[in-house]
Enzyme design. Structure first.
Site, PDB file in Angstrom:
ATOM      1  N   MET A  98      -2.505   6.493   3.088  1.00  0.00           N
ATOM      2  CA  MET A  98      -3.057   6.067   1.809  1.00  0.00           C
ATOM      3  C   MET A  98      -3.479   7.239   0.935  1.00  0.00           C
ATOM      4  SD  MET A  98      -2.818   2.827   1.810  1.00  0.00           S
ATOM      5  CE  MET A  98      -3.764   2.533   0.324  1.00  0.00           C
ATOM      6  N   ARG A  99      -3.305   8.480   1.421  1.00  0.00           N
ATOM      7  CA  ARG A  99      -3.747   9.626   0.632  1.00  0.00           C
ATOM      8  C   ARG A  99      -2.992   9.704  -0.688  1.00  0.00           C
ATOM      9  NH1 ARG A  99      -3.642  13.371   4.326  1.00  0.00           N
ATOM     10  NH2 ARG A  99      -5.872  13.380   4.752  1.00  0.00           N
ATOM     11  N   ALA A 100      -1.698   9.391  -0.675  1.00  0.00           N
ATOM     12  CA  ALA A 100      -0.915   9.463  -1.905  1.00  0.00           C
ATOM     13  C   ALA A 100      -1.449   8.512  -2.970  1.00  0.00           C
ATOM     14  CB  ALA A 100       0.559   9.156  -1.608  1.00  0.00           C
TER      15      ALA A 100
ATOM     16  N   VAL B 203      -4.733  10.050  -4.392  1.00  0.00           N
ATOM     17  CA  VAL B 203      -4.490  11.226  -5.232  1.00  0.00           C
ATOM     18  C   VAL B 203      -3.807  10.824  -6.530  1.00  0.00           C
ATOM     19  CG1 VAL B 203      -3.270  13.427  -5.372  1.00  0.00           C
ATOM     20  CG2 VAL B 203      -4.424  12.785  -3.270  1.00  0.00           C
TER      21      VAL B 203
ATOM     22  N   ASP C 190       1.109  17.148   2.943  1.00  0.00           N
ATOM     23  CA  ASP C 190       0.462  15.931   2.464  1.00  0.00           C
ATOM     24  C   ASP C 190      -0.983  16.167   2.061  1.00  0.00           C
ATOM     25  OD1 ASP C 190       0.314  12.983   2.140  1.00  0.00           O
ATOM     26  OD2 ASP C 190      -1.097  13.155   3.803  1.00  0.00           O
TER      27      ASP C 190
END
Length: 660
Positions: free
Chosen positions: A253-255, A258, A172
């Site tokens: 929330m990283r997706a 990015v 991830d």
């Protein structure tokens, strides 16, 4: 550390790469926007992964001091000091000055940091790299030094999945991920070989033919970088991005972040002044596939139809009116934000979260059994009936199965080992891992009177030097011997057994073991999975496991002995642990139980630690599995005792003869 653009022999031009369009696009977008967080390149050997990465550095804009951007290669065996930097001992000893010596992250600033075989790198180093790539800075607080410096670079990690996967929590952290494979088109393969041969024959001339194309790409990257801050990301497209991530049920929330950065970079790359739906689609194809792996045994990738369905649902979400940025706190007052009718339903075809989701469903129940542990009765001549193993039962956290003694194998998390990265447990007069200062001083203190010291500095001699004995954890070869005979298939007992095996495989994955699987049924033992670090392959093999027939346990132990001895030649330091899952009811041939015990003794004589998991159930229990454990001189545990939640403690396989 490799460097491009410095007058050294030219590398293979980026423009001359044949195929690998998605990989080239992912690298280009990270060059436009390094904040994306890097690219993970997964693929089989010989797919030009390294060639493409090395060619990218030549296209990056020069850094502030005018020098070309660097390509810095991080070796798998690098230490943390080499990566982040450490105290400059030369200045300390020479000038008495406490100074910081930068590491590879500082050298990679405004360039490319390339990690080949990133899946073999220590997890704590991968964390350091990904933190630096995400923040653009490195902070060091160690050895009495406090230091911070910028470290903006394009992080690229390549790996061969056959050598083991990255853990999902590390997957991830990579911004983008691309799977590459060699083309099966004959013309494409011919073109790849022709260009490579031409380059090897005349590197300078070959590079010259593509110099203008590479220069044009470099200018386009620089222009996209300059235009990036002005690219608009509307609320409509932001809602589309959020809806996509929610549809695929990604964690955190990283997706979303990015995906937004990647879509913005793609819009800048194509010369647009605002993000559009096509930018979001491209970004989703690069951002989401590796984030769908919640379990180490989930298949990576993104089904095209699933993406189409998710994009359609996201389009409906994007068409909804935007909420008021500052809604009235009174839900009945004006200006309240509209509440969605329902949570988006995950599209059809999404992989379940269970690690063995691809296992086939159980077949219809077998006919009534004549005995609790016997195969169904059959009539007429012919071979014993076979059946597909049922779906694995629920998985659980297993007890720690451990080899006694102290080894020196590859770093892992199972058994004790001597390790330069481990904790110091004592001093040793032999060669250790570093200097044990306290032990050295104590050894010298005993001789100070004899050496004539009364005051002043302590007098040291070479014989006083003590090394540090450090202990860490090693990964082992865990070889499963699975009884797949007819007696095991009775009452769907194999479903419970395969559930236990999947649990043990997950444990092996987390402890960085290599695994192998041998099945025993019919008249022979079969090595269905040779030793590998890619333990998720073992789960897929279990899905097609066939059961039935007799139980040639002797052949299973002999095959295990052969596999272990062969693997010791390849990797002498890696210790082996055989885990046999059986009810102990050997059948077939003359005196099969005694033959199984003799074969078990031969396996034990090869100094192989073992654990027998007794799978016997029912009212009548013969206790043969415990007798096999005695013959193996190993540990014994019942199947229902394998869960760490039910039974505390550690199962140490074997006896003291395995201790170092």
């Amino acid at each position: 550390m490799a460097q491009t653009g410095s007058g050294i022999d030219p590398g293979f031009p980026f423009s001359a790469i044949v195929g690998q369009d998605q990989l080239r696009l992912a690298l280009t977008l990270c060059a436009v926007h390094p904040g994306i967080g890097g690219v993970l390149v997964r693929g089989e050997k010989g797919t030009a992964k390294s060639t493409v990465v090395r060619a990218l550095a030549a296209l990056l804009p020069p850094v502030d001091d005018g020098r070309p951007a660097r390509l810095v290669e991080l070796p798998v065996g690098a230490t943390e000091d080499r990566v982040v930097g450490s105290l400059d001992l030369e200045k300390v000893l020479r000038d008495g000055e406490r100074a910081f010596q930068p590491g590879l992250l500082a050298a990679a600033h405004d360039g490319v940091l390339y990690v080949d075989e990133v899946n073999l790198l220590h997890d704590h180093l991968v964390d350091v790299l990904l933190d630096a790539a995400a923040m653009g800075r490195v902070h060091i607080e160690r050895d009495g030094v406090s230091h911070s410096h910028p470290a903006r670079f394009v992080l690229v990690g390549t790996m061969n999945p056959e050598e083991g996967e990255l853990r999902p929590q590390l997957l991830d952290r990579f911004g983008l991920a691309v799977d590459v494979a060699a083309s099966r088109d004959v013309d494409t393969r011919m073109q790849v070989v022709r260009r490579r041969l031409d380059f090897e024959a005349d590197p300078g001339g070959f590079a010259g033919r593509y110099a203008e194309q590479d220069a044009a790409l470099a200018r386009r990257i620089a222009a996209a970088r300059a235009a990036l801050p002005a690219v608009a990301l509307s609320d409509t497209e932001l809602r589309r991005i959020a809806a996509l991530c929610a549809s695929f049920d990604v964690d955190g929330m990283r997706a979303d972040l990015v995906l937004a950065r990647t879509a913005t970079a793609h819009a800048a790359w194509r010369g647009a002044d605002a993000v559009a739906e096509e930018d979001v689609r491209v970004a989703a194809e690069l951002t989401l596939p590796h984030r769908r792996r919640r379990d180490p045994f989930d298949e990576p990738g993104l089904d095209p139809q699933q993406l189409e369905d998710a994009m359609r649902d996201a389009a409906e979400q994007a068409g909804r009116p935007d909420p008021d940025p500052e809604p009235d706190p009174d839900p009945d007052g004006p200006g309240g934000a509209p509440v969605p009718d329902e949570t988006p339903t995950p599209p059809d075809g999404q992989a379940p979260e269970t690690p063995a989701a691809d296992a086939p469903a159980p077949e219809a129940p077998a006919p009534a059994e004549t005995a609790p542990d016997e195969a169904p009765a059959r009539s007429g001549p012919g071979p014993a009936p076979q059946r597909q193993a049922g779906a694995p039962s629920a998985q659980f956290r297993t007890r720690l199965l451990q080899i006694p003694g102290v080894g020196e194998g590859a770093p892992g998390r199972r058994s004790r080992s001597r390790s330069p990265q481990g904790r110091t447990v004592r001093s040793t007069s032999e060669r250790g891992h570093g200097l044990h200062l306290v032990g050295t001083l104590f050894a010298a203190a005993e001789h100070q009177v004899v050496r004539g010291r009364t005051t002043g500095r302590m007098k040291l001699a070479p014989s006083d030097i003590r090394g540090a004995h450090r202990e860490g954890r090693e990964g082992n070869l865990v070889l499963f011997v699975v009884d797949a005979s007819g007696s095991m298939a009775a009452r769907d007992r194999l479903s419970a057994v395969t559930g236990a095996i999947v649990s043990l495989l997950r444990d092996a994955y987390q402890r960085r073991d290599k695994v192998a699987v041998i099945t025993v049924r019919g008249s022979s033992a079969e090595l269905v999975l040779p030793p590998t670090s890619s333990v998720d392959v073992a789960v897929r093999r279990l899905a097609s496991l066939r059961t039935g027939g007799k139980t040639p346990l002797a052949q299973g132990f002999l095959e295990a002995r052969r596999v272990v001895l062969r693997e010791k030649v390849r990797d002498p330091q890696r210790r082996a642990l055989v885990v046999a899952l059986t009810d102990g009811r050997a059948t077939g041939g003359v005196d099969p139980v005694q033959r199984a015990k003799v074969a078990a003794g031969l396996l034990a004589d090869a100094s192989v630690a073992s654990v027998v998991v007794d799978c016997e159930s029912g009212m009548i229990r013969l206790g043969l599995a415990r007798e096999l454990a005695t013959a193996l001189r190993g540990a014994y545990v019942r199947l229902d005792e394998l869960s760490a939640e039910q039974v505390a403690g550690v199962v140490r396989a074997g006896t003291s003869k395995f201790a170092a």
